[in-house]
Design a protein around this motif. Sequence first.
Motif, PDB file in Angstrom:
ATOM      1  N   ILE A  41       0.871  -1.171   0.000  1.00 41.83           N
ATOM      2  CA  ILE A  41       0.000   0.000   0.000  1.00 41.83           C
ATOM      3  C   ILE A  41       0.908   1.222   0.000  1.00 41.83           C
ATOM      4  N   ASP A  47      -7.097  -1.719  -8.651  1.00 45.23           N
ATOM      5  CA  ASP A  47      -8.105  -1.535  -7.611  1.00 45.23           C
ATOM      6  C   ASP A  47      -8.760  -2.885  -7.364  1.00 45.23           C
ATOM      7  N   SER A  48      -9.740  -2.920  -6.504  1.00 43.87           N
ATOM      8  CA  SER A  48     -10.352  -4.208  -6.151  1.00 43.87           C
ATOM      9  C   SER A  48     -11.103  -4.830  -7.319  1.00 43.87           C
ATOM     10  N   VAL A  64      -7.047   2.718  -3.709  1.00 43.36           N
ATOM     11  CA  VAL A  64      -7.660   2.499  -2.390  1.00 43.36           C
ATOM     12  C   VAL A  64      -7.910   3.846  -1.714  1.00 43.36           C
ATOM     13  N   GLU A  65      -8.200   4.842  -2.537  1.00 35.88           N
ATOM     14  CA  GLU A  65      -8.494   6.175  -2.008  1.00 35.88           C
ATOM     15  C   GLU A  65      -9.891   6.623  -2.413  1.00 35.88           C
ATOM     16  N   LYS A  77      -6.830   7.851   1.769  1.00 36.52           N
ATOM     17  CA  LYS A  77      -6.876   6.406   1.896  1.00 36.52           C
ATOM     18  C   LYS A  77      -8.184   5.980   2.561  1.00 36.52           C
ATOM     19  N   ASP A  78      -8.858   5.008   1.938  1.00 35.14           N
ATOM     20  CA  ASP A  78     -10.174   4.525   2.364  1.00 35.14           C
ATOM     21  C   ASP A  78      -9.991   3.130   2.964  1.00 35.14           C
ATOM     22  N   LYS A 115     -11.729   0.235   1.198  1.00 35.72           N
ATOM     23  CA  LYS A 115     -11.106  -0.110  -0.077  1.00 35.72           C
ATOM     24  C   LYS A 115      -9.786  -0.856   0.145  1.00 35.72           C
ATOM     25  N   ILE A 116      -9.048  -0.474   1.172  1.00 34.11           N
ATOM     26  CA  ILE A 116      -7.810  -1.178   1.496  1.00 34.11           C
ATOM     27  C   ILE A 116      -8.116  -2.625   1.860  1.00 34.11           C
ATOM     28  N   LYS A 176     -10.738  -4.477   1.109  1.00 36.38           N
ATOM     29  CA  LYS A 176     -11.248  -5.243  -0.027  1.00 36.38           C
ATOM     30  C   LYS A 176     -10.133  -5.565  -1.014  1.00 36.38           C
ATOM     31  N   PHE A 177      -9.255  -4.597  -1.270  1.00 38.02           N
ATOM     32  CA  PHE A 177      -8.157  -4.812  -2.217  1.00 38.02           C
ATOM     33  C   PHE A 177      -7.247  -5.930  -1.726  1.00 38.02           C
TER      34      PHE A 177
END
Length: 209
Positions: free
Chosen positions: A5, A158-159, A180-181, A186-187, A190-191, A193-194
């Motif tokens: 990340i 991304d995911s 993941v933003e 930074k979300d 999203k982090i 899930k990725f």
Amino acid sequence: MKVKICGILDAETALYAIEQGADALGFVFAQSKRRICPDTAKNIIELLPKHIQKVGVFVNEPKKNIEKIAHYSGLTHLQLHGDETPVFCRSFSYPVIKAFNIGSDEDLLKIKDYECESYLLDSPRTKSRGGTGMTFDWTILSSGKIESGKIILAGGLDSENVGMAINLVNPYMVDVSSGVETDGIKDHDKIRKFIQIAKQSGGSKYANI
């Protein structure tokens, strides 16, 4: 599959990413909206487990400055994202990740001149060296000109597409920042899930490298 990340700016996000399974965190010391100062990076890195790769991202920075920041902040790896020469990359005692912007098969030819721990392959260069959120044609990498076990795949991941990218390229690691933003921040969802999708998407061949 290992996950990096990049563009970490705060301890909360760093620790959350590690909790979710991140193997490496990237700290950008080059001109960028994600730029971090050495003091902040040091404070974050001091909180991180030893096994996590702490990667400093630099662009055409003098060697003296890179080494000073790396030592002070506690970096474990250097990611050189500029026009650094093979000789320059070999001059460090730190493991070096050399980044390349890939737009065609010809862009892969320059990589053979570099002897680095790994190669980060990013989307074609625009005004920004990276973090553009753009992908590139991953089928270029099917030529076998680069050993998959040395590839860190980046650029627009991304995911939604990381699973397909991993299955196609079978890299050593995947790298994500803008993917993941949300609105440039930074979300955590999203982090999570990725990382979850990346870890479930093949790539086991290099899991222990």
